[in-house]
Scaffold this motif. Structure first.
Motif, PDB file in Angstrom:
ATOM      1  N   UNK A  41      -6.118 -13.414   7.884  1.00 23.04           N
ATOM      2  CA  UNK A  41      -6.709 -13.856   6.836  1.00 23.04           C
ATOM      3  C   UNK A  41      -6.850 -12.768   5.583  1.00 23.04           C
ATOM      4  N   UNK A  42      -7.363 -11.764   6.006  1.00 22.52           N
ATOM      5  CA  UNK A  42      -7.954 -10.592   4.993  1.00 22.52           C
ATOM      6  C   UNK A  42      -6.307 -10.278   4.710  1.00 22.52           C
ATOM      7  N   UNK A  43      -5.421 -10.014   5.441  1.00 28.67           N
ATOM      8  CA  UNK A  43      -4.306  -9.573   4.913  1.00 28.67           C
ATOM      9  C   UNK A  43      -3.469 -10.442   4.086  1.00 28.67           C
ATOM     10  N   UNK A  44      -3.610 -11.656   4.338  1.00 27.81           N
ATOM     11  CA  UNK A  44      -2.868 -12.762   3.536  1.00 27.81           C
ATOM     12  C   UNK A  44      -3.597 -12.864   2.055  1.00 27.81           C
ATOM     13  N   UNK A  45      -5.067 -12.591   1.962  1.00 26.35           N
ATOM     14  CA  UNK A  45      -5.661 -12.458   0.816  1.00 26.35           C
ATOM     15  C   UNK A  45      -5.123 -11.172  -0.183  1.00 26.35           C
ATOM     16  N   UNK A  46      -4.895 -10.286   0.787  1.00 27.85           N
ATOM     17  CA  UNK A  46      -4.427  -8.968  -0.013  1.00 27.85           C
ATOM     18  C   UNK A  46      -3.196  -8.907  -0.462  1.00 27.85           C
ATOM     19  N   UNK A  47      -2.137  -9.705   0.332  1.00 31.76           N
ATOM     20  CA  UNK A  47      -1.081 -10.058  -0.197  1.00 31.76           C
ATOM     21  C   UNK A  47      -1.030 -10.857  -1.300  1.00 31.76           C
ATOM     22  N   UNK A  48      -1.679 -12.026  -1.489  1.00 31.05           N
ATOM     23  CA  UNK A  48      -2.025 -12.849  -2.721  1.00 31.05           C
ATOM     24  C   UNK A  48      -2.288 -11.929  -4.068  1.00 31.05           C
ATOM     25  N   UNK A  49      -3.150 -10.995  -3.596  1.00 35.75           N
ATOM     26  CA  UNK A  49      -3.751 -10.207  -5.001  1.00 35.75           C
ATOM     27  C   UNK A  49      -2.555  -9.233  -5.266  1.00 35.75           C
ATOM     28  N   UNK A  50      -1.864  -8.569  -4.457  1.00 38.49           N
ATOM     29  CA  UNK A  50      -0.783  -7.803  -4.906  1.00 38.49           C
ATOM     30  C   UNK A  50       0.207  -8.580  -5.582  1.00 38.49           C
ATOM     31  N   UNK A  51       0.706  -9.785  -4.910  1.00 38.07           N
ATOM     32  CA  UNK A  51       1.634 -10.618  -5.655  1.00 38.07           C
ATOM     33  C   UNK A  51       1.038 -11.062  -7.297  1.00 38.07           C
ATOM     34  N   UNK A  52      -0.390 -11.017  -7.370  1.00 42.10           N
ATOM     35  CA  UNK A  52      -0.726 -11.365  -8.652  1.00 42.10           C
ATOM     36  C   UNK A  52      -0.722 -10.179  -9.647  1.00 42.10           C
ATOM     37  N   UNK A  53      -0.456  -8.940  -8.979  1.00 40.94           N
ATOM     38  CA  UNK A  53      -0.545  -7.982  -9.941  1.00 40.94           C
ATOM     39  C   UNK A  53      -1.738  -6.928  -9.749  1.00 40.94           C
ATOM     40  N   UNK A  54      -2.704  -7.225  -8.747  1.00 38.79           N
ATOM     41  CA  UNK A  54      -4.143  -6.774  -9.017  1.00 38.79           C
ATOM     42  C   UNK A  54      -4.038  -5.744  -7.695  1.00 38.79           C
ATOM     43  N   UNK A  55      -4.967  -4.569  -7.861  1.00 37.81           N
ATOM     44  CA  UNK A  55      -5.085  -3.605  -6.934  1.00 37.81           C
ATOM     45  C   UNK A  55      -6.240  -4.169  -5.758  1.00 37.81           C
ATOM     46  N   UNK A  56      -5.995  -3.822  -4.717  1.00 35.17           N
ATOM     47  CA  UNK A  56      -7.003  -4.432  -3.658  1.00 35.17           C
ATOM     48  C   UNK A  56      -7.534  -3.230  -2.910  1.00 35.17           C
ATOM     49  N   UNK A  57      -9.003  -3.491  -3.152  1.00 40.61           N
ATOM     50  CA  UNK A  57      -9.746  -2.623  -2.076  1.00 40.61           C
ATOM     51  C   UNK A  57     -10.520  -3.043  -0.939  1.00 40.61           C
ATOM     52  N   UNK A  58     -10.066  -2.539   0.052  1.00 39.40           N
ATOM     53  CA  UNK A  58     -10.586  -2.910   1.612  1.00 39.40           C
ATOM     54  C   UNK A  58     -11.990  -2.220   1.748  1.00 39.40           C
ATOM     55  N   UNK A  59     -13.036  -3.112   2.181  1.00 41.64           N
ATOM     56  CA  UNK A  59     -14.258  -2.350   2.371  1.00 41.64           C
ATOM     57  C   UNK A  59     -14.923  -1.614   1.398  1.00 41.64           C
ATOM     58  N   UNK A  60     -14.913  -2.504   0.224  1.00 42.17           N
ATOM     59  CA  UNK A  60     -15.225  -1.798  -1.194  1.00 42.17           C
ATOM     60  C   UNK A  60     -16.829  -1.754  -1.203  1.00 42.17           C
ATOM     61  N   UNK A  61     -17.528  -0.755  -1.393  1.00 42.94           N
ATOM     62  CA  UNK A  61     -18.893  -0.449  -1.498  1.00 42.94           C
ATOM     63  C   UNK A  61     -19.206  -1.136  -2.561  1.00 42.94           C
TER      64      UNK A  61
END
Length: 210
Positions: A41-61
């Motif tokens: 699910x996390x990867x799918x959300x990250x792919x949606x963010x990338x498709x939207x033109x956004x940067x995705x940070x995993x485990x963001x403080x």
């Protein structure tokens, strides 16, 4: 630190946009362990963010707004809330404040507290909840996207199931200007406490019980 403006209905809009993306890409999974399903699910959300033109940070403080208090639990000294925490994802956008995302299989997590504080800072907060009953009350500024699943008997494996549109998304209402203003004051106090704590010499070694 200035609070960033967020449109009142933006968290719900983002949840709906993500659900549409998952539907259009025919997102699904079957036969996965809990850890594997969460990662899927996390990867799918990250792919949606990338498709939207956004940067995705995993485990963001991130940090909680309320200043930590030093607590004693038997032999252990700890801070509550903790000094540091991490969001599953932070979606960084050019056209708006970053989006805080938490992904959980159950309600018994710190997701609500983290997303509440991010929403109070003026950032859209999105909780992806999959499997199990929904019991947690949503704080203002937080939208929840529900992805139901079914599970098998031991060994437990999960498979995604369908949920009607009317039941997929719930929201916690809008954050009031008064709540944001109070959050700014508490956040500033938190940072001041953090600076003072950093100046305190560390205690020698852990506390032990015999």
């Amino acid at each position: 630190m200035a609070l960033e403006p967020t449109a009142a209905g933006e968290p719900e809009f983002l949840a709906a946009a993500l659900r549409t993306h998952l539907s259009e890409t025919r997102f699904s999974f079957a036969g996965l362990t809990g850890k594997e399903a969460t990662l899927c699910i996390t990867r799918a959300v990250a792919e949606w963010a990338t498709a939207s033109g956004w940067r995705c940070r995993w485990e963001a403080p991130m940090r909680y707004i309320d200043p930590p208090r030093r607590m004693s639990g038997g032999c252990r000294i700890y801070w509550s809330p903790p000094w540091s925490a991490y969001l599953d994802l932070r979606l960084v956008r050019k056209d708006g404040p970053p989006v805080a995302v938490e992904i959980d299989r159950a309600d018994d997590s710190t997701a609500v507290d983290k997303l509440r504080d991010e929403a109070l800072r003026g950032r859209p907060a999105l909780w992806i909840r999959w499997h199990g009953a929904l019991r947690a009350e949503l704080p203002p500024g937080v939208a929840r996207l529900y992805l139901p699943s079914r599970s098998s008997r031991s060994p437990i494996r999960y498979s995604l199931t369908h949920v009607p549109d009317t039941a997929a998304i719930t929201v916690g209402g809008a954050v009031t200007p008064e709540a944001r203003s109070d959050a700014l004051k508490r956040d500033q106090q938190r940072m001041a406490d953090e600076e003072r704590a950093a100046a305190i010499p560390r205690e020698p070694g852990p506390v032990r019980c015999f």
